[in-house]
Design a protein around this motif. Sequence first.
Motif, PDB file in Angstrom:
ATOM      1  N   GLU A   1      37.121 -17.084 -18.898  1.00 15.22           N
ATOM      2  CA  GLU A   1      37.587 -17.784 -20.103  1.00 15.22           C
ATOM      3  C   GLU A   1      37.157 -19.253 -20.071  1.00 15.22           C
ATOM      4  O   GLU A   1      36.890 -19.833 -19.017  1.00 15.22           O
ATOM      5  CB  GLU A   1      39.115 -17.689 -20.237  1.00 15.22           C
ATOM      6  CG  GLU A   1      39.900 -18.670 -19.380  1.00 15.22           C
ATOM      7  CD  GLU A   1      39.854 -18.341 -17.902  1.00 15.22           C
ATOM      8  OE1 GLU A   1      40.032 -19.253 -17.089  1.00 15.22           O
ATOM      9  OE2 GLU A   1      39.635 -17.151 -17.549  1.00 15.22           O
ATOM     10  N   ALA A   2      37.060 -19.855 -21.237  1.00 17.44           N
ATOM     11  CA  ALA A   2      36.764 -21.284 -21.361  1.00 17.44           C
ATOM     12  C   ALA A   2      37.342 -21.768 -22.685  1.00 17.44           C
ATOM     13  O   ALA A   2      37.437 -21.004 -23.645  1.00 17.44           O
ATOM     14  CB  ALA A   2      35.256 -21.531 -21.313  1.00 17.44           C
ATOM     15  N   VAL A   3      37.752 -23.015 -22.703  1.00 13.51           N
ATOM     16  CA  VAL A   3      38.350 -23.606 -23.901  1.00 13.51           C
ATOM     17  C   VAL A   3      37.547 -24.836 -24.315  1.00 13.51           C
ATOM     18  O   VAL A   3      37.240 -25.678 -23.480  1.00 13.51           O
ATOM     19  CB  VAL A   3      39.822 -23.999 -23.650  1.00 13.51           C
ATOM     20  CG1 VAL A   3      40.405 -24.721 -24.851  1.00 13.51           C
ATOM     21  CG2 VAL A   3      40.648 -22.759 -23.338  1.00 13.51           C
ATOM     22  N   PHE A   4      37.197 -24.911 -25.583  1.00 14.78           N
ATOM     23  CA  PHE A   4      36.509 -26.086 -26.125  1.00 14.78           C
ATOM     24  C   PHE A   4      37.544 -27.101 -26.592  1.00 14.78           C
ATOM     25  O   PHE A   4      38.527 -26.723 -27.220  1.00 14.78           O
ATOM     26  CB  PHE A   4      35.639 -25.648 -27.311  1.00 14.78           C
ATOM     27  CG  PHE A   4      35.086 -26.802 -28.106  1.00 14.78           C
ATOM     28  CD1 PHE A   4      33.912 -27.425 -27.699  1.00 14.78           C
ATOM     29  CD2 PHE A   4      35.742 -27.288 -29.228  1.00 14.78           C
ATOM     30  CE1 PHE A   4      33.419 -28.495 -28.417  1.00 14.78           C
ATOM     31  CE2 PHE A   4      35.247 -28.354 -29.940  1.00 14.78           C
ATOM     32  CZ  PHE A   4      34.076 -28.961 -29.534  1.00 14.78           C
ATOM     33  N   PRO A   5      37.397 -28.413 -26.290  1.00 19.00           N
ATOM     34  CA  PRO A   5      36.270 -29.026 -25.585  1.00 19.00           C
ATOM     35  C   PRO A   5      36.536 -29.258 -24.108  1.00 19.00           C
ATOM     36  O   PRO A   5      35.731 -29.869 -23.429  1.00 19.00           O
ATOM     37  CB  PRO A   5      36.143 -30.366 -26.300  1.00 19.00           C
ATOM     38  CG  PRO A   5      37.560 -30.738 -26.579  1.00 19.00           C
ATOM     39  CD  PRO A   5      38.274 -29.452 -26.898  1.00 19.00           C
ATOM     40  N   LYS A   6      37.658 -28.796 -23.599  1.00 18.11           N
ATOM     41  CA  LYS A   6      37.995 -29.091 -22.204  1.00 18.11           C
ATOM     42  C   LYS A   6      36.891 -28.647 -21.248  1.00 18.11           C
ATOM     43  O   LYS A   6      36.552 -29.352 -20.303  1.00 18.11           O
ATOM     44  CB  LYS A   6      39.316 -28.415 -21.837  1.00 18.11           C
ATOM     45  CG  LYS A   6      39.732 -28.653 -20.390  1.00 18.11           C
ATOM     46  CD  LYS A   6      41.034 -27.946 -20.074  1.00 18.11           C
ATOM     47  CE  LYS A   6      41.411 -28.149 -18.614  1.00 18.11           C
ATOM     48  NZ  LYS A   6      42.646 -27.451 -18.254  1.00 18.11           N
ATOM     49  N   ASP A   7      36.318 -27.464 -21.477  1.00 13.01           N
ATOM     50  CA  ASP A   7      35.351 -26.903 -20.542  1.00 13.01           C
ATOM     51  C   ASP A   7      33.900 -27.117 -20.966  1.00 13.01           C
ATOM     52  O   ASP A   7      32.990 -26.591 -20.336  1.00 13.01           O
ATOM     53  CB  ASP A   7      35.609 -25.400 -20.374  1.00 13.01           C
ATOM     54  CG  ASP A   7      36.952 -25.125 -19.703  1.00 13.01           C
ATOM     55  OD1 ASP A   7      37.324 -25.916 -18.821  1.00 13.01           O
ATOM     56  OD2 ASP A   7      37.621 -24.154 -20.075  1.00 13.01           O
TER      57      ASP A   7
ATOM     58  N   MET B   1      29.531 -21.253 -21.841  1.00 11.72           N
ATOM     59  CA  MET B   1      29.083 -20.040 -21.151  1.00 11.72           C
ATOM     60  C   MET B   1      29.023 -20.247 -19.644  1.00 11.72           C
ATOM     61  O   MET B   1      29.353 -19.343 -18.868  1.00 11.72           O
ATOM     62  CB  MET B   1      27.709 -19.603 -21.684  1.00 11.72           C
ATOM     63  CG  MET B   1      27.748 -19.116 -23.129  1.00 11.72           C
ATOM     64  SD  MET B   1      28.965 -17.794 -23.377  1.00 11.72           S
ATOM     65  CE  MET B   1      28.320 -16.536 -22.292  1.00 11.72           C
ATOM     66  N   ARG B   2      28.601 -21.428 -19.222  1.00 11.06           N
ATOM     67  CA  ARG B   2      28.578 -21.717 -17.782  1.00 11.06           C
ATOM     68  C   ARG B   2      29.994 -21.657 -17.203  1.00 11.06           C
ATOM     69  O   ARG B   2      30.216 -21.162 -16.093  1.00 11.06           O
ATOM     70  CB  ARG B   2      27.942 -23.090 -17.529  1.00 11.06           C
ATOM     71  CG  ARG B   2      26.416 -23.073 -17.537  1.00 11.06           C
ATOM     72  CD  ARG B   2      25.856 -24.393 -17.025  1.00 11.06           C
ATOM     73  NE  ARG B   2      26.061 -25.481 -17.955  1.00 11.06           N
ATOM     74  CZ  ARG B   2      25.217 -25.790 -18.933  1.00 11.06           C
ATOM     75  NH1 ARG B   2      24.107 -25.087 -19.079  1.00 11.06           N
ATOM     76  NH2 ARG B   2      25.457 -26.787 -19.744  1.00 11.06           N
ATOM     77  N   GLN B   3      30.966 -22.188 -17.971  1.00 13.09           N
ATOM     78  CA  GLN B   3      32.345 -22.171 -17.487  1.00 13.09           C
ATOM     79  C   GLN B   3      32.902 -20.749 -17.467  1.00 13.09           C
ATOM     80  O   GLN B   3      33.649 -20.372 -16.559  1.00 13.09           O
ATOM     81  CB  GLN B   3      33.211 -23.077 -18.372  1.00 13.09           C
ATOM     82  CG  GLN B   3      34.606 -23.331 -17.843  1.00 13.09           C
ATOM     83  CD  GLN B   3      34.587 -24.110 -16.533  1.00 13.09           C
ATOM     84  OE1 GLN B   3      33.654 -24.848 -16.278  1.00 13.09           O
ATOM     85  NE2 GLN B   3      35.603 -23.929 -15.706  1.00 13.09           N
TER      86      GLN B   3
END
Length: 483
Positions: free
Chosen positions: A38-44, A52-54
């Motif tokens: 999982e990843a959250v914009f803009p934190k990651d 995608m890298r996160q």
Amino acid sequence: MLFLGFATDNEGLHFLIPKLKKAVQGIVGKDAEIKFGEAVFPKDGYSLPDIMRQVKKNFGMNKKWVKKSKVSDPEPVREENDILSAPMVGPVFDAFESDAFFKDAKGSFFYKLLALSPETVWSCVKNMTIKEQKRFMSKLPHDSKLVDYLSGKIKSQAEVRDVQTAREEIGRLSAGMQFEKGMIERQRNRSTVVGMLNRIESLPVIPAVAMQVYQLSIDPASDIEDVQKVLSTDQGLALKILKLVNSPFYGLGRKVDSIREGIIILGMEEIAQLAFGLSLASSFSGVGIKGLIDPVSLRRHAVEVAVIGRFLCEDLTDDEFKVAFTACVLHDIGKLFLIQNFPELYKRVMLVAGEMQMPVYAAEEDIFGLNHGVVGGIITKKWNLPDSLVQAISFHHYPPDASEYPELAAIVGFADSLNHMSTAEDTPGAVKSMSVNLMNKGLIDVLQTTLGNISKEMIADKKVQADRFMQENATMIGSIADD
């Protein structure tokens, strides 16, 4: 499979991922092992590749959310609308990614946050750590009503009274912001600026006389004759130094006729600092934007801020303040670089600053992703100047970030602000507003460690004193700046 979702945050993922897992189980229809990243914009990240890298980094690593599931009897697939509209049981007020949107807010977005109701601002600041809360408060304009309000809230850690109104206000603000587009543009502009700064041929050329004088000032084996010899190669610079030495700026009560005599009276280090600063002031010649930024005004501002900075340090004995004159002369060197190399983008900076009535350095962060102080710090570091100068220039708009010399940075920022406040009295309202809110609470907090209690009355009194000092030295300033 890649799921792109909207209007959620880290808290919401606790409820979203199980729903996604059930949907995948229904689609697969056979034994399978399911993992989620999982990843959250803009934190990651600020772009899809960052996200995608996160996701890849987190893939299958979060034990709280991710576990291998044996799928032997999948549930029937529900209609997409049912899945998306299914109610989530969660906190009444999901955090608005306060660590990303509020904690690190800059530029016009930061000033839009300040226009929200105080309770709404607190509703998001409350989600930060106490250290982060205090840092957010220190970035506020020093005279903002939010300073006292947040100070009380941070002390009591009060609960949010009206969650629904806060949610609605934040929603309206976020709906009008094109976060990703702005962040991608800033990232691109920042990379371009830093790339240019890393190319030696792109840097401003430091005058030969300035470098020679500087080398002599740090060489214990040098003497009066060495400095006198170097300055004799630039009669214009020598004349400027004598005008400064003979002005009320020093109040010697006697006329000094030669550089040698000036060195004997004031000391070689003092003369070297004057020579270095005044020589570098020539870098401002010819840099401007027609109709917006006058190169003569830039040069005059540099000299006036240097005079005010030296005046503020009159009773300060610490060695770090000996370079205040040079630090003040150079405080806008990064602005010159940006204007000279990115004139069209800098026009936008000026327009944004005017429209939002916010400091120019904040508008620079909006467009370039960094401000002229940081750019100036990179330049002076590449010139191999002392860390005291590099930090004072880098952080004169936010001294708490200076690791070793925050007090010097605060003096430079205060001198800059006092000069802008004086010149703003004869300028349009929008520009005046841009000038008077240069000082944030962080700058004032650091300044108090050197100048004592800083109140509105004290600032007003210092402005009157600085104005009087400038008037007494008007002839000298004009002859140096307008030459």
